[in-house]
Design an enzyme around this catalytic site. Structure first.
Site, short mmCIF file in Angstrom:
data_model
loop_
_atom_site.label_atom_id
_atom_site.label_comp_id
_atom_site.label_asym_id
_atom_site.label_seq_id
_atom_site.Cartn_x
_atom_site.Cartn_y
_atom_site.Cartn_z
N HIS A 1 0.73 -1.15 -0.04
CA HIS A 1 0.08 0.01 -0.12
C HIS A 1 0.87 1.18 -0.04
O HIS A 1 0.61 2.15 -0.94
CB HIS A 1 -1.01 0.02 1.34
CG HIS A 1 -1.67 1.20 1.35
ND1 HIS A 1 -3.06 1.17 0.95
CD2 HIS A 1 -1.47 2.38 1.89
CE1 HIS A 1 -3.58 2.39 1.20
NE2 HIS A 1 -2.78 3.08 1.79
N GLU A 2 1.91 1.27 0.87
CA GLU A 2 2.56 2.37 1.19
C GLU A 2 3.55 2.76 -0.23
O GLU A 2 3.80 3.98 -0.63
CB GLU A 2 3.46 2.75 2.17
CG GLU A 2 2.62 2.64 3.42
CD GLU A 2 1.49 3.68 3.56
OE1 GLU A 2 1.91 4.60 3.16
OE2 GLU A 2 0.47 3.47 4.30
N HIS B 1 3.17 7.08 -6.81
CA HIS B 1 2.52 8.24 -7.46
C HIS B 1 3.57 9.34 -7.30
O HIS B 1 3.36 10.39 -8.41
CB HIS B 1 1.49 8.55 -6.51
CG HIS B 1 0.41 9.33 -7.12
ND1 HIS B 1 -0.90 9.42 -6.50
CD2 HIS B 1 0.26 10.11 -8.29
CE1 HIS B 1 -1.92 10.03 -6.99
NE2 HIS B 1 -1.20 10.46 -8.11
#
Length: 678
Positions: free
Chosen positions: A466-467, A473
């Site tokens: 997730h991180e 991004h």
């Protein structure tokens, strides 16, 4: 001023954290704040007619020394807090808020940007977007206010900065100060890997024996495995008492009055700007648009989630009674019986899984997945960082540097809880341009001894993916201006890349390649892998319900008149929902840091689910077009989602990628809740 705070000279442009002392920050802050104020004043007072370059573009770099200083300081405050840094936070918060208010409420800047906005059609697309966002930010900050309203807005913003700092520090204090010793005669049910982690936690704090702390990677498995019901209750109550005045810090760390004041001030801030309430203000620029749209989505998922949770509660109550306990199922029982059922129905044994989920193996899985999707390459290097545990990688593609990535993975008493992604510097193309320096922070249980493997739970592995989705991004960002770079997007869009990237952990080919036994190097057996994947939705009624409770309470707090007693309003919302008694909110109000340690997720905790609607649909796009590693879909994802930042509105970026609006069906399917929908 220590030049290392703003002119970083470490490897690959990193700060030299070994040359930075706490005493350096106050004088540096004074100097950098003065430089920022002078730079902004020069833009506002410029006698030349306003142009994009002398106003909007100039604002993008006006505060660069202050931004770099704050990046270093607030990174350290989050990952390695101490009394000196906590005191500095309390000093800096109101001064930063006051500076932010002066800048964003300056009518001269507002007039200049508005004039540029009137001729925006002559600008390049990204310049036009930046001008629109700058004007919107000034307007929403109160630049159009006058007289008493203007003065009051500045006071409100300054007070909110102080309160959010106090809230976060109170939660950290309660987390840091609690330990629960577990004597040898009360260890029944605890697996060896957890006993080792409890011993390591004790040693880290200079204690003997085994302890439970409020680190999620320790307390959650304790609640899942401890057969001693009284100890489970003690641990659960301490975990959920953070910030409510009954924890280790007592009245000094009571966040309830702080939460009430924050809600009142947010409402006042919104009404000063002409909005009905804070939710109306906060949601206006988001994809959701308004509270009605948010509530509609959450309620659509609530019904099947609650039905699943109630069925599970009935099953667990039977198991509780079969164990000779005649009372009701309590919150400290849920995880214990859910884990017992998962083991019985799916033959899921965390002890059998953990040797295959070492941190090293899962970092390899993360990097390999990113490499296969986006052709990224990773080279680890040594740098003087804030802890010897922190690791650094240079990320390149086709010989070109894309980013520097830092990973700080292990829990420490000085680190705030949870997991997050931040950046020391943003990507942009100003002048020679700048590549991002990205930081992933987690709170995994450290290895038992130096050099020993660090074992992750399945949830920990999801957190790692997730991180790094957030990190991608930043890493793949390709925009002109720092304020629209990377994760600087609508709050209900920002979780799309992170939640989407989690899907690759669950791909058999990823596990087959990377989930290898720490001692033998053997791959995870296919039948064990399949049992893990089959058990993935085993407790989705609980997970979805506890999340939705928090999201709906957050929305209720910020819709309409703010509650004088947030705890009473919390209870009312849960009663109106008919929330299962054994499933409390994921984040109760006194430690709801997402909502009260700043404005980021205030009236916005729903955004995880809003983004999940998109991430489920986005992964379907891969499966519809050749599989999880389809290169054309990955290229489209990078082009329209990961590289664009906020250079276009989020809904436009989504439509460019998917060519249709997302639907809730894929989310319900992914959570295994479709069968509960009539």
């Amino acid at each position: 001023m220590n030049p290392e705070l703003t002119e970083w000279t470490g490897p690959l442009g990193l700060p030299r954290f070994d040359l930075i002392r706490d005493a350096d920050f106050a004088p540096a802050f004074d100097a950098c704040l003065k430089l920022a104020e002078e730079a902004v004043e020069a833009i506002a007072a410029n006698p030349e007619p306003p142009t994009f370059q002398n106003t909007v573009a100039a604002l993008e770099t006006a505060e660069e020394p202050l931004n770099r200083l704050c990046a270093v300081f607030y990174t350290l405050a989050g990952v390695d807090s101490n009394p000196a840094r906590e005191d500095l936070q309390r000093q800096f918060a109101p001064r930063l808020a006051a500076h932010g208010a002066r800048t964003s409420m300056d009518p001269r800047l507002f007039d200049r940007v508005e004039a540029i906005h009137q001729d925006r059609d002559e600008l390049a697309p990204q310049d036009q977007r930046l001008t629109e966002l700058t004007l919107r930010g000034l307007r929403r900050s109160g630049a159009g206010l006058t007289g008493a309203a203007r003065a009051r807005m500045a006071q409100v913003r300054e007070r909110l900065a102080v309160l959010s700092t106090d809230f976060a520090q109170n939660v950290l204090a309660d987390e840091r100060d609690f330990t629960m010793a577990v004597p040898d005669d009360r260890l029944s049910g605890l697996p060896d890997w957890l006993l080792r982690a409890m011993r390591a936690a004790a040693r880290e704090r200079g204690l003997s024996g085994r302890i439970v702390t409020l680190n999620r990677s320790l307390i959650v498995p304790f609640l899942e495995y401890a057969e001693d019901r009284a100890l489970r209750e003690t641990a659960w109550r301490a975990w959920t008492a953070r910030g409510d005045g009954s924890g280790a810090g007592g009245a000094k760390t009571d966040n309830r009055p702080i939460a009430a004041e924050i809600l009142a001030l947010r409402h006042e801030r919104a009404t000063l700007l002409g909005y009905a309430d804070f939710a109306s203000y906060k949601l206006e620029p988001e994809m959701a648009g308004n509270a009605g749209n948010v509530e509609a989505l959450l309620k659509q998922v609530w019904t099947p989630a609650k039905a699943r949770a109630e069925a599970d509660a009935a099953r667990f109550t039977q198991m509780l009674h079969a164990d000779g306990v005649n009372g009701a199922l309590e919150p400290w029982d849920w995880r214990f019986y859910a884990e017992r059922r998962r083991k019985a129905e799916h033959e899921f044994d965390e002890a059998a899984v953990k040797p295959y989920l070492t941190l090293e193996a899962m970092i390899g899985a993360v990097f390999d997945t990113a490499s296969r999707l986006f052709r990224l390459e990773f080279r680890e290097f040594q740098a003087p960082l804030w802890s010897p545990e922190v690791r650094a990688w240079e990320i390149t593609r086709d010989g070109r540097q894309m980013a520097v990535f830092l990973g700080d993975y292990f829990a420490r008493p000085s680190k705030r809880s949870g997991a997050w992604c931040s950046s020391l510097q943003q990507q942009h193309r100003i002048g020679a341009g700048q590549r991002p320096i990205v930081v992933n922070v987690c709170n995994f249980t450290p290895p038992e001894a130096p050099g020993a493997p660090a074992y992750l739970s399945w949830d920990d592995a999801h957190t790692l993916f997730h991180e790094f989705g957030h990190a991608l991004h930043h890493i793949l960002s390709q925009v002109d201006w720092p304020s629209i770079s990377g994760t600087s997007v609508a709050r209900d869009f920002v979780e799309l890349p992170s939640q989407l990237f989690e899907h690759w952990l669950e791909q058999p080919e990823v596990l087959d390649r990377h989930a290898r036994h720490a001692e033998t190097g053997a791959p995870m057996p296919a039948e064990l892998r399949d049992r893990i994947l089959a058990a993935g939705n085993a407790d989705q009624g609980f997970a979805t319900t506890e999340y939705l409770e928090s999201a709906l309470v957050d929305l209720a707090f910020h819709t309409g008149t703010p509650p004088a007693d947030p705890m009473a309003r919390q209870a009312e919302v849960l009663a109106e929902l008919g929330a299962p008694a054994a499933i409390p909110m994921r984040h109760a109000t006194p430690h709801f840091a997402h909502v009260f340690s700043g404005d980021g997720y205030s009236a916005g905790y729903y955004s995880y689910m809003w983004s999940e609607v998109m991430d489920a649909d986005a992964f379907e796009a891969f499966l519809e077009n050749g599989g999880a590693f389809d290169p054309a879909t990955a290229a489209r994802l990078e082009e329209w989602i990961l590289s664009k930042g906020d250079s276009l509105p989020a809904d436009e970026l989504w439509l460019k990628f998917r060519e249709r609006k997302p639907g809730v069906h894929a989310l319900l399917k992914g959570r295994g809740l479709l069968t509960d929908v009539s």
